[in-house]
Enzyme design. Structure first.
Site, mmCIF file in Angstrom:
data_model
loop_
_atom_site.group_PDB
_atom_site.id
_atom_site.type_symbol
_atom_site.label_atom_id
_atom_site.label_comp_id
_atom_site.label_asym_id
_atom_site.label_seq_id
_atom_site.Cartn_x
_atom_site.Cartn_y
_atom_site.Cartn_z
ATOM 1 N N ASN A 13 0.872 -1.186 0.000
ATOM 2 C CA ASN A 13 0.000 0.000 0.000
ATOM 3 C C ASN A 13 0.903 1.228 0.000
ATOM 4 O OD1 ASN A 13 -1.803 2.039 0.477
ATOM 5 N ND2 ASN A 13 -2.391 1.364 2.533
ATOM 6 N N TRP A 14 0.970 1.877 -1.155
ATOM 7 C CA TRP A 14 1.892 3.009 -1.285
ATOM 8 C C TRP A 14 1.325 4.292 -0.664
ATOM 9 C CZ3 TRP A 14 3.569 2.058 -7.136
ATOM 10 C CH2 TRP A 14 4.296 0.857 -7.191
ATOM 11 N N LYS A 15 0.093 4.248 -0.210
ATOM 12 C CA LYS A 15 -0.552 5.403 0.423
ATOM 13 C C LYS A 15 -0.361 6.664 -0.441
ATOM 14 C CE LYS A 15 -0.165 3.081 4.830
ATOM 15 N NZ LYS A 15 -0.045 3.158 6.275
ATOM 16 N N HIS A 99 -9.632 1.054 5.160
ATOM 17 C CA HIS A 99 -8.321 1.194 5.813
ATOM 18 C C HIS A 99 -8.480 2.101 7.036
ATOM 19 C CE1 HIS A 99 -4.177 2.329 6.556
ATOM 20 N NE2 HIS A 99 -3.835 1.251 5.875
ATOM 21 N N GLU A 101 -6.823 4.455 8.112
ATOM 22 C CA GLU A 101 -6.627 5.890 7.839
ATOM 23 C C GLU A 101 -7.898 6.500 7.233
ATOM 24 O OE1 GLU A 101 -2.977 5.360 5.667
ATOM 25 O OE2 GLU A 101 -1.996 4.777 7.533
ATOM 26 N N GLU A 171 -5.289 -4.972 10.648
ATOM 27 C CA GLU A 171 -4.240 -3.962 10.844
ATOM 28 C C GLU A 171 -4.501 -3.238 12.163
ATOM 29 O OE1 GLU A 171 -2.271 -2.650 6.914
ATOM 30 O OE2 GLU A 171 -4.058 -1.448 7.166
ATOM 31 N N GLY A 177 2.684 2.246 10.865
ATOM 32 C CA GLY A 177 3.618 3.356 10.709
ATOM 33 C C GLY A 177 4.344 3.717 11.992
ATOM 34 N N SER A 217 3.597 -2.251 10.260
ATOM 35 C CA SER A 217 5.051 -2.318 10.446
ATOM 36 C C SER A 217 5.636 -3.678 10.056
ATOM 37 C CB SER A 217 5.425 -1.957 11.890
ATOM 38 O OG SER A 217 5.023 -0.631 12.181
ATOM 39 N N GLY A 238 2.942 -1.143 4.311
ATOM 40 C CA GLY A 238 2.986 0.281 4.016
ATOM 41 C C GLY A 238 4.407 0.728 3.702
ATOM 42 N N GLY A 239 5.086 1.269 4.700
ATOM 43 C CA GLY A 239 6.406 1.877 4.502
ATOM 44 C C GLY A 239 7.400 0.997 3.765
HETATM 45 P P1 13P Z 1 3.123 0.340 7.735
HETATM 46 O O1 13P Z 1 3.628 -0.964 7.131
HETATM 47 O O2 13P Z 1 3.866 1.538 7.263
HETATM 48 O O3 13P Z 1 3.005 0.220 9.213
HETATM 49 O O4 13P Z 1 1.625 0.530 7.169
HETATM 50 C C1 13P Z 1 0.726 -0.505 7.272
HETATM 51 C C2 13P Z 1 -0.484 -0.174 6.499
HETATM 52 O O5 13P Z 1 -1.263 0.677 6.878
HETATM 53 C C3 13P Z 1 -0.726 -0.891 5.233
HETATM 54 O O6 13P Z 1 -1.998 -0.661 4.740
#
Ligand code: 13P
Length: 259
Positions: A13-15, A99, A101, A171, A177, A217, A238-239
């Site tokens: 997920n590149w957000k 998600h 977020e 999640e 994050g 993470s 994510g990251g």
């Molecule tokens: P991180 O891997 O950066 O913690 O993000 C997880 C995430 O929200 C994937 O959708």
């Protein structure tokens, strides 16, 4: 706990990172290297703006294209929104729905998330329903209750034959994050809870076939421990999905589990 073996799925997920050119550049790298891990389903979720370039680049490759969000309706007066039907026309396979977020920053309710799940399925896009508790909810002993509430609304009204097209992503919000991942045991506990939720409500093939991803993470260094758990069928990253080597390390760990 389930003993069934499901094919692992890893989604990056590149957000709100990487415009069309940067996204395309990473897609170019991934489409070659991912061929080395045939035991894993792999997807990447760029921003809407980068979706056309990435979808074109990854056409007929082993890497699937994923959207980060959608609106439930097919079309209409919904300024700024994108419909599942439009995503399908672009060749999008999966769409993240709910998600944390989206829920926390943009105020999406459980029932709106459920509408999106149904909208995706109507359009032939496979939803990845994201669930998970905040730290305060975990500390109050409510993690399972929160996840159950999100599943109730997210899966509401789905005919049994459509359930197998849904993927769940657990999640925990406190692990996203933050660099603080859930331990494999903590994650497995909730994954097993989700599996038994499905077992209690639907025919056995649903709980046996539905994939439950862990997100929060995930890195190359912790992926094997997480993916080694019986009910963790993949990762939503994510990251660590923003650079080729970090992402590939996670795909490699999933390949080990899957082969
Ligand atoms: P991180 O891997 O950066 O913690 O993000 C997880 C995430 O929200 C994937 O959708």
């Amino acid at each position: 706990m389930s003993t069934g073996k499901r094919r692992p799925l890893v989604v990056g997920n590149w957000k709100m990172n990487k415009g069309p050119q940067e996204a395309d550049a990473l897609a170019v790298q991934l489409k070659v290297v991912i061929q080395d891990y045939p035991a894993v389903d792999v997807g990447v979720a760029p921003t809407f703006l980068a979706l056309p370039a990435v979808a074109e680049r990854l056409k007929h490759t082993a890497v699937q294209v994923v959207a980060q969000n959608c609106h439930p309706e097919v079309s209409g007066a919904y300024t700024g929104e994108v419909s599942p039907e439009m995503l399908r026309q672009l060749g999008v396979t999966w769409c993240l729905v709910g998600h944390s977020e989206r829920r926390q920053i943009f105020g999406e309710s459980d029932s709106f998330v459920g509408q999106k799940v149904r909208g995706c399925l109507r359009a032939g896009v496979l939803p990845i329903l994201c669930v998970g508790e905040t730290l305060a909810e975990r500390d109050a002993g409510q993690a399972e209750a929160v996840v159950q509430r999100q599943l109730d609304a997210g899966l509401a009204g789905l005919p049994t034959d459509q359930l197998a097209s849904v993927t769940i992503a657990y999640e925990p919000v406190w692990a996203i994050g933050t660099g603080r991942n859930a331990s494999p045991q903590q994650a497995q506990e909730i994954h097993a809870f989700i599996r038994s939720y499905l077992e209690d409500r639907y025919p056995p093939f649903v709980s046996r076939s539905m994939r439950i991803l862990y997100g929060g993470s995930v890195k190359g260094s912790n992926a094997a421990g997480l993916l080694g758990q019986a009910d963790i069928d993949g990762a939503l990253v994510g990251g660590a999905a923003l650079t080729r080597d970090d992402f590939v390390a996670i795909v490699a760990a999933a390949h080990q589990r899957g082969s």
